[in-house]
Structure formats: structure tokens, C-alpha cells
Design an enzyme around this catalytic site. Structure first.
Site, PDB file in Angstrom:
ATOM      1  N   ASP A 142       0.819  -1.218   0.000  1.00  0.00           N
ATOM      2  CA  ASP A 142       0.000   0.000   0.000  1.00  0.00           C
ATOM      3  C   ASP A 142       0.846   1.257   0.000  1.00  0.00           C
ATOM      4  O   ASP A 142       0.529   2.220  -0.705  1.00  0.00           O
ATOM      5  CB  ASP A 142      -0.925  -0.027   1.227  1.00  0.00           C
ATOM      6  CG  ASP A 142      -1.847   1.178   1.287  1.00  0.00           C
ATOM      7  OD1 ASP A 142      -2.977   1.085   0.793  1.00  0.00           O
ATOM      8  OD2 ASP A 142      -1.432   2.227   1.837  1.00  0.00           O
ATOM      9  N   PHE A 170      -5.455   2.238   0.433  1.00  0.00           N
ATOM     10  CA  PHE A 170      -5.729   1.627  -0.866  1.00  0.00           C
ATOM     11  C   PHE A 170      -5.860   0.114  -0.769  1.00  0.00           C
ATOM     12  O   PHE A 170      -6.525  -0.499  -1.608  1.00  0.00           O
ATOM     13  CB  PHE A 170      -4.670   2.039  -1.880  1.00  0.00           C
ATOM     14  CG  PHE A 170      -4.689   3.521  -2.179  1.00  0.00           C
ATOM     15  CD1 PHE A 170      -5.889   4.190  -2.333  1.00  0.00           C
ATOM     16  CD2 PHE A 170      -3.516   4.237  -2.271  1.00  0.00           C
ATOM     17  CE1 PHE A 170      -5.927   5.555  -2.591  1.00  0.00           C
ATOM     18  CE2 PHE A 170      -3.533   5.606  -2.531  1.00  0.00           C
ATOM     19  CZ  PHE A 170      -4.741   6.259  -2.692  1.00  0.00           C
ATOM     20  N   ASP A 171      -5.244  -0.506   0.225  1.00  0.00           N
ATOM     21  CA  ASP A 171      -5.545  -1.911   0.500  1.00  0.00           C
ATOM     22  C   ASP A 171      -7.024  -2.074   0.838  1.00  0.00           C
ATOM     23  O   ASP A 171      -7.691  -3.003   0.361  1.00  0.00           O
ATOM     24  CB  ASP A 171      -4.700  -2.422   1.667  1.00  0.00           C
ATOM     25  CG  ASP A 171      -3.399  -3.075   1.216  1.00  0.00           C
ATOM     26  OD1 ASP A 171      -3.391  -3.702   0.147  1.00  0.00           O
ATOM     27  OD2 ASP A 171      -2.398  -2.964   1.944  1.00  0.00           O
ATOM     28  N   VAL A 172      -7.524  -1.185   1.677  1.00  0.00           N
ATOM     29  CA  VAL A 172      -8.933  -1.260   2.070  1.00  0.00           C
ATOM     30  C   VAL A 172      -9.829  -1.001   0.854  1.00  0.00           C
ATOM     31  O   VAL A 172     -10.812  -1.724   0.627  1.00  0.00           O
ATOM     32  CB  VAL A 172      -9.232  -0.266   3.210  1.00  0.00           C
ATOM     33  CG1 VAL A 172     -10.726  -0.213   3.504  1.00  0.00           C
ATOM     34  CG2 VAL A 172      -8.466  -0.663   4.469  1.00  0.00           C
ATOM     35  N   GLY A 175      -9.848  -3.993  -1.353  1.00  0.00           N
ATOM     36  CA  GLY A 175     -10.673  -5.039  -0.774  1.00  0.00           C
ATOM     37  C   GLY A 175     -12.150  -4.789  -1.009  1.00  0.00           C
ATOM     38  O   GLY A 175     -12.912  -5.704  -1.333  1.00  0.00           O
TER      39      GLY A 175
END
Length: 378
Positions: A142, A170-172, A175
Site C-alpha cells: 500500500d 488503498f488496501d482497504v 478489498g
């Protein structure tokens, strides 16, 4: 294995070959909504098991925060029996989600083409950092994406250094995008009987998630810059000092600005040609800010918070996370759920008929391995 969930995704089997954050966050959301999620881990476990502090009873809270309602099986894909179990799981699954480097599962016969040869109904979701083209070999962290996408250039004081966001934002987002893509593909499968390949990458999620800033560049040719806590298109929309600390004050439209001025006893400002419209306030913010600050300095942030909210003016104290949780509790949002003896944050989606479930605490490594292996052999 028998599942008794009544959530909106009850009956779906998800093979979770993902690790760290984007994939596990997506599969936890699906699990909360009733899907049966089998978390496939290497013998060393998900990386986030070792990301500490903080911990709860010696277990990383990072791991605990994104892995409830799952069952864990540890499989070494280099061992024939474990590989056979993984392939059988993929053959039975409704959804498979993975975040290996693009092409990394092909040598195990777990890539999309191989899996769909025996399971054409599967929705196969892949999450990468930078897609399957020229960026396929880039590591998908991220922080790299925050830097490359431009987010860090927007975060921090104008004269200071760029900063990362306080979470792996940005990981979230990736997802969430993966979850949306999976649900859309499942809907389509209901019409055709066939699954499909859903692909998400962090950089594309980032550019989408930068919304007004990325639009400002691609549609308007404007490269944005760091403004601290200020907003490029609205004023006020930032922390302003009061008698005892800062308060977020927002005038999202001209009507809210008029209400703000009424509470601050500045009734003439909305009719001032410098401040009457949002574009005027934004252009003349350096003239308007001291007029607002002078009034705000006469009372405490809590007093202003109460009176401004009552008048319909958006505003907020700047809390630490404990304060955010406390306010959510005060508002009746019940933000914390305890599964087993592990507290976690409630799934943010509510349903009138099929509520989210909170049945399984985050699993220990291979906690359900014996049960899952036996089931896969039947």
C-alpha cells in the site's frame, strides 16, 4: 462441513488464498454476511500474524481485525497431499480470492484457467498491486501505491514533507472493490450459470479513490498540491482554532455558510460579495479565515460543536480513535462486537432481514485443518 448461517451470502463457499490486508478484509466482509470462508495459509501463516505491536493475548491485533468468521487450514503447496487438498477446495468453491503475484499460482494448477477447467461456476478474484501487464512483478504494498498514485503528494503541510495516510487506505479500497466485483459476478452467474475472472489492482483503486483530485487532472489538466487540512474547492472545510483547541468547521454550501455566520454573530458576511458564494469564499479564504477565527476564539470547541450542530452546520472535534468509538457508542451504533473473547469492529452494513453474523473468532493457524482436510477427502 455444515454451515448454519442465515446471512445474505449463506451457502457460498469462499476459498481464501489471500494474505495481509486487501484480500483478508474482502473475505471477512463476505464471511460476516454469511459466506463460509476457508482461509488457506502457508505453514508460516498470514504475514499479519507477526505484525505487532499491538497484541491481544500475544496475537497481533492487525490479524485479529480482518480475519473473523473464517476457518484456517495450513497447506504447503509444494507437498502433493496439501496441493491436492487446495485443488479440491478450488474445485468445490463458489469464490476463490488470491493476491499472489500475477501468475504465481499457475505452477500449482490453481490459476484461473486451470481452476475453471473443472469448476466453470467459480468467481475467481485476483488482487495485485499494479495489474497483470508491465507492473506484474511490482510488489503490491500500500505505501508504494500511496507514493506512486500521488496521494502522498496531497498529504501534509504545504511547505512540509509528503505523508502517507494513517491507514493502508488503498488496501482497504481494493478489498472493497474486490467485494463489489465478486458480488456483481455472482449476480451474473445467477443468470448464466458461469463464473468469471474478477481482477482488482491497488493502483487502479487508488486512482479511482482519489476522486476529485484525479478528475481534476484527467478532466481539467490541474495537478493538485498539498494544502494541509484545507480543501481546494471549499471554504471553510478545515480545522479552525477555538478558545481551547481546534474544531473542524464545514460550509458545504451557501446555506450552511449563512447558518454558520448566524451562530457566530457575523450576519453581514453572507451578503459580502467576497464571501457570498462558495467560489468567492474559496478564492478569498485568506480574508475570511481571520474573521471566523476571531469569533471562534471566544468560546470552547465543545460549546461551538453543540451550537453549530444544533443550527445545522457540519462540525466535529478532532478525536483519537477511542473518542471515535465512544461517540459511536453514544449514538447507538454499537461499534464493537465480541466473537469468542475477541472484540472487533462491527460490520458497517445492516440488513432488515439477514443481519451480519459474528460466529467465529479469528482462527489460529491451521485451527480447523484436520476438519477441512477430512471434508475435502470425502
Amino acid at each position: 462441513m455444515v454451515q448454519h448461517s442465515t446471512g445474505p451470502l449463506a451457502g457460498l463457499l469462499v476459498a481464501d488464498f489471500s494474505r495481509i490486508l486487501a484480500g483478508p478484509y474482502a473475505t471477512m466482509l463476505l464471511a460476516d454476511l454469511g459466506a463460509q470462508v476457508i482461509k488457506v495459509e502457508s505453514p508460516g501463516g498470514d504475514d499479519t500474524r507477526t505484525w505487532m505491536p499491538p497484541t491481544r493475548d500475544g496475537v497481533s491485533t492487525y490479524y485479529l481485525g480482518i480475519n473473523r468468521n473464517k476457518r484456517s487450514v495450513a497447506l504447503d503447496l509444494k507437498k502433493p497431499d496439501d496441493l491436492a487438498a487446495a485443488q479440491e477446495l478450488a474445485r468445490r468453491a463458489d469464490v476463490l480470492i488470491e493476491n499472489f503475484r500475477p501468475g504465481g499460482l499457475a505452477r500449482f494448477g490453481l490459476d484461473y484457467d486451470t481452476v475453471t477447467a473443472t469448476n466453470d461456476k467459480i468467481v475467481y478474484a485476483s488482487i495485485s498491486g499494479f495489474g497483470t501487464g508491465a507492473g506484474r512483478d511490482f510488489p503490491g504494498y500500500d505505501l508504494m501505491v500511496q507514493a506512486i498514485s500521488g496521494l502522498m503528494s496531497l498529504t501534509g503541510d504545504p511547505d512540509g514533507s509528503p505523508y502517507r495516510a494513517g491507514i493502508s487506505v488503498f488496501d482497504v479500497m481494493a478489498g472493497l472493490h474486490a467485494s463489489i466485483g465478486i458480488l456483481a459476478a455472482l449476480h451474473r452467474r445467477g443468470e448464466t450459470g458461469r463464473g468469471q475472472h474478477v481482477e482488482v489492482n491497488l493502483l487502479s483503486s487508488a486512482l479511482s479513490g482519489l476522486v476529485n483530485h484525479s478528475s481534476g487532472y484527467v478532466a481539467g489538466g490541474t495537478v493538485p498540491f498539498r494544502m494541509g487540512n484545507a480543501h481546494p474547492s471549499l471554504f471553510p472545510y478545515e480545522p479552525l482554532p477555538t478558545a481551547d483547541g481546534e474544531l473542524i468547521v464545514i460550509a458545504g454550501n451557501d446555506g450552511q455558510f449563512r447558518k454558520l455566520c448566524q451562530v457566530l454573530d457575523l450576519p453581514d458576511l453572507p451578503d459580502d460579495t467576497r464571501f457570498g458564494r462558495n467560489q468567492d469564499r474559496t478564492a478569498n479564504r485568506e480574508q475570511l479565515r481571520p474573521l471566523l477565527v476571531e469569533r471562534l476564539a471566544k468560546r470552547t470547541k465543545d460549546e461551538w460543536f453543540r451550537d453549530l450542530l444544533a443550527a445545522g452546520v457540519p462540525c466535529a472535534p478532532i478525536n483519537t480513535i477511542d473518542g471515535g468509538v465512544a461517540l459511536a457508542e453514544e449514538l447507538g451504533l454499537d461499534p464493537v462486537v465480541t466473537v469468542g473473547d475477541v472484540p472487533g469492529v462491527r460490520n458497517p452494513i445492516t440488513f432488515s432481514d439477514t443481519p451480519a453474523r459474528y460466529e467465529l473468532p479469528p482462527p489460529g493457524l491451521d485451527e480447523h485443518g484436520e476438519e477441512i482436510r477430512a471434508w475435502l477427502k470425502n
